[in-house]
Design a protein around this motif. Structure first.
Motif, PDB file in Angstrom:
ATOM      1  N   ASN A   1      -0.090  -7.638 -17.154  1.00  0.00           N
ATOM      2  CA  ASN A   1      -1.443  -7.078 -17.178  1.00  0.00           C
ATOM      3  C   ASN A   1      -2.042  -7.073 -15.778  1.00  0.00           C
ATOM      4  OD1 ASN A   1      -3.754  -5.985 -18.369  1.00  0.00           O
ATOM      5  ND2 ASN A   1      -4.661  -8.003 -18.670  1.00  0.00           N
ATOM      6  N   ASN A   2      -1.838  -8.137 -15.013  1.00  0.00           N
ATOM      7  CA  ASN A   2      -2.347  -8.196 -13.639  1.00  0.00           C
ATOM      8  C   ASN A   2      -1.705  -7.135 -12.760  1.00  0.00           C
ATOM      9  OD1 ASN A   2      -4.218 -10.227 -13.995  1.00  0.00           O
ATOM     10  ND2 ASN A   2      -2.755 -11.854 -13.548  1.00  0.00           N
ATOM     11  N   GLN A   3      -0.412  -6.890 -12.958  1.00  0.00           N
ATOM     12  CA  GLN A   3       0.267  -5.849 -12.197  1.00  0.00           C
ATOM     13  C   GLN A   3      -0.311  -4.472 -12.504  1.00  0.00           C
ATOM     14  OE1 GLN A   3       4.373  -6.405 -13.263  1.00  0.00           O
ATOM     15  NE2 GLN A   3       4.738  -7.868 -11.601  1.00  0.00           N
ATOM     16  N   ILE A   4      -0.607  -4.233 -13.765  1.00  0.00           N
ATOM     17  CA  ILE A   4      -1.190  -2.947 -14.180  1.00  0.00           C
ATOM     18  C   ILE A   4      -2.583  -2.789 -13.592  1.00  0.00           C
ATOM     19  CG2 ILE A   4      -2.038  -1.650 -16.180  1.00  0.00           C
ATOM     20  CD1 ILE A   4       0.307  -2.884 -17.758  1.00  0.00           C
ATOM     21  N   ILE A   5      -3.348  -3.863 -13.595  1.00  0.00           N
ATOM     22  CA  ILE A   5      -4.701  -3.818 -13.033  1.00  0.00           C
ATOM     23  C   ILE A   5      -4.652  -3.497 -11.542  1.00  0.00           C
ATOM     24  CG2 ILE A   5      -6.688  -5.264 -12.440  1.00  0.00           C
ATOM     25  CD1 ILE A   5      -6.283  -6.665 -15.169  1.00  0.00           C
ATOM     26  N   LEU A   6      -3.737  -4.132 -10.812  1.00  0.00           N
ATOM     27  CA  LEU A   6      -3.609  -3.863  -9.379  1.00  0.00           C
ATOM     28  C   LEU A   6      -3.165  -2.423  -9.116  1.00  0.00           C
ATOM     29  CD1 LEU A   6      -1.952  -7.177  -8.126  1.00  0.00           C
ATOM     30  CD2 LEU A   6      -4.289  -6.391  -7.724  1.00  0.00           C
ATOM     31  N   ARG A   7      -2.233  -1.946  -9.925  1.00  0.00           N
ATOM     32  CA  ARG A   7      -1.762  -0.563  -9.774  1.00  0.00           C
ATOM     33  C   ARG A   7      -2.909   0.418  -9.991  1.00  0.00           C
ATOM     34  NH1 ARG A   7       1.474   1.200 -14.590  1.00  0.00           N
ATOM     35  NH2 ARG A   7      -0.638   1.616 -15.274  1.00  0.00           N
ATOM     36  N   ASN A   8      -3.679   0.204 -11.059  1.00  0.00           N
ATOM     37  CA  ASN A   8      -4.788   1.102 -11.363  1.00  0.00           C
ATOM     38  C   ASN A   8      -5.888   1.023 -10.311  1.00  0.00           C
ATOM     39  OD1 ASN A   8      -3.460   1.939 -13.635  1.00  0.00           O
ATOM     40  ND2 ASN A   8      -4.624   0.639 -15.039  1.00  0.00           N
ATOM     41  N   ARG A   9      -6.130  -0.160  -9.768  1.00  0.00           N
ATOM     42  CA  ARG A   9      -7.138  -0.315  -8.732  1.00  0.00           C
ATOM     43  C   ARG A   9      -6.753   0.483  -7.489  1.00  0.00           C
ATOM     44  NH1 ARG A   9      -7.788  -6.159  -7.169  1.00  0.00           N
ATOM     45  NH2 ARG A   9      -8.797  -6.317  -9.189  1.00  0.00           N
ATOM     46  N   ASN A  10      -5.467   0.448  -7.143  1.00  0.00           N
ATOM     47  CA  ASN A  10      -5.006   1.212  -5.984  1.00  0.00           C
ATOM     48  C   ASN A  10      -5.128   2.717  -6.214  1.00  0.00           C
ATOM     49  OD1 ASN A  10      -4.400  -0.977  -4.375  1.00  0.00           O
ATOM     50  ND2 ASN A  10      -2.332  -1.173  -5.176  1.00  0.00           N
ATOM     51  N   HIS A  11      -4.819   3.169  -7.426  1.00  0.00           N
ATOM     52  CA  HIS A  11      -4.981   4.589  -7.756  1.00  0.00           C
ATOM     53  C   HIS A  11      -6.438   5.003  -7.614  1.00  0.00           C
ATOM     54  CE1 HIS A  11      -1.053   5.894  -9.260  1.00  0.00           C
ATOM     55  NE2 HIS A  11      -0.899   4.669  -9.739  1.00  0.00           N
ATOM     56  N   ASN A  12      -7.336   4.187  -8.168  1.00  0.00           N
ATOM     57  CA  ASN A  12      -8.760   4.512  -8.134  1.00  0.00           C
ATOM     58  C   ASN A  12      -9.299   4.516  -6.707  1.00  0.00           C
ATOM     59  OD1 ASN A  12      -8.650   4.642 -10.890  1.00  0.00           O
ATOM     60  ND2 ASN A  12      -9.597   2.654 -11.231  1.00  0.00           N
ATOM     61  N   LYS A  13      -8.860   3.557  -5.906  1.00  0.00           N
ATOM     62  CA  LYS A  13      -9.311   3.508  -4.513  1.00  0.00           C
ATOM     63  C   LYS A  13      -8.864   4.752  -3.757  1.00  0.00           C
ATOM     64  CE  LYS A  13      -9.811  -1.362  -3.418  1.00  0.00           C
ATOM     65  NZ  LYS A  13      -9.320  -2.470  -2.587  1.00  0.00           N
ATOM     66  N   ARG A  14      -7.655   5.224  -4.058  1.00  0.00           N
ATOM     67  CA  ARG A  14      -7.138   6.410  -3.382  1.00  0.00           C
ATOM     68  C   ARG A  14      -8.013   7.627  -3.693  1.00  0.00           C
ATOM     69  NH1 ARG A  14      -1.417   6.836  -5.067  1.00  0.00           N
ATOM     70  NH2 ARG A  14      -1.342   4.646  -4.564  1.00  0.00           N
ATOM     71  N   TYR A  15      -8.396   7.792  -4.957  1.00  0.00           N
ATOM     72  CA  TYR A  15      -9.249   8.918  -5.340  1.00  0.00           C
ATOM     73  C   TYR A  15     -10.633   8.808  -4.705  1.00  0.00           C
ATOM     74  CZ  TYR A  15      -6.011  10.862  -8.731  1.00  0.00           C
ATOM     75  OH  TYR A  15      -4.932  11.458  -9.317  1.00  0.00           O
ATOM     76  N   LYS A  16     -11.210   7.611  -4.748  1.00  0.00           N
ATOM     77  CA  LYS A  16     -12.549   7.425  -4.181  1.00  0.00           C
ATOM     78  C   LYS A  16     -12.555   7.637  -2.667  1.00  0.00           C
ATOM     79  CE  LYS A  16     -14.489   4.430  -7.694  1.00  0.00           C
ATOM     80  NZ  LYS A  16     -15.131   3.157  -8.010  1.00  0.00           N
ATOM     81  N   PHE A  17     -11.498   7.175  -2.002  1.00  0.00           N
ATOM     82  CA  PHE A  17     -11.399   7.362  -0.554  1.00  0.00           C
ATOM     83  C   PHE A  17     -11.271   8.848  -0.209  1.00  0.00           C
ATOM     84  CE2 PHE A  17      -8.968   7.528   3.447  1.00  0.00           C
ATOM     85  CZ  PHE A  17      -9.876   6.875   4.260  1.00  0.00           C
ATOM     86  N   ALA A  18     -10.517   9.579  -1.030  1.00  0.00           N
ATOM     87  CA  ALA A  18     -10.355  11.019  -0.806  1.00  0.00           C
ATOM     88  C   ALA A  18     -11.695  11.739  -0.951  1.00  0.00           C
ATOM     89  CB  ALA A  18      -9.337  11.595  -1.781  1.00  0.00           C
TER      90      ALA A  18
END
Length: 91
Positions: A7-24
């Motif tokens: 679950n922690n791995q999934i949370i970290l993966r999703n956080r990185n995806h979201n940060k990428r979109y927000k940064f874009a």
């Protein structure tokens, strides 16, 4: 592998995806705002000025809409950002 670790791995993966979109989105907005200020000085006619900035605005809209589609940001937040940017084009 325990479910907690997974679950922690999934949370970290999703956080990185979201940060990428927000940064874009932030990057596209900055580029749009810079083009607004730079093009205001370059072009004397309103038609040339608005056409160039509308193309930059549409790129920002694409990024925002993609983030909404991926559920990174809420649709009302996206609408608020888009309205604010469109309002800046008028002035």
């Amino acid at each position: 592998m325990s479910s907690n670790i997974k679950n922690n791995q999934i949370i970290l993966r999703n956080r990185n995806h979201n940060k990428r979109y927000k940064f874009a989105i932030k990057k596209a907005i900055k580029k749009y705002l810079i083009s607004l200020t730079n093009n205001r000085e370059k072009f004397k006619t309103q038609i040339q000025y608005s056409k160039l900035n509308e193309s930059n605005l549409s790129l920002v809209y694409q990024k925002i809409d993609k983030a909404v589609k991926k559920k990174v940001i809420h649709k009302n937040t996206a609408a608020r950002k888009k309205a604010k940017l469109a309002k800046m084009l008028k002035y």
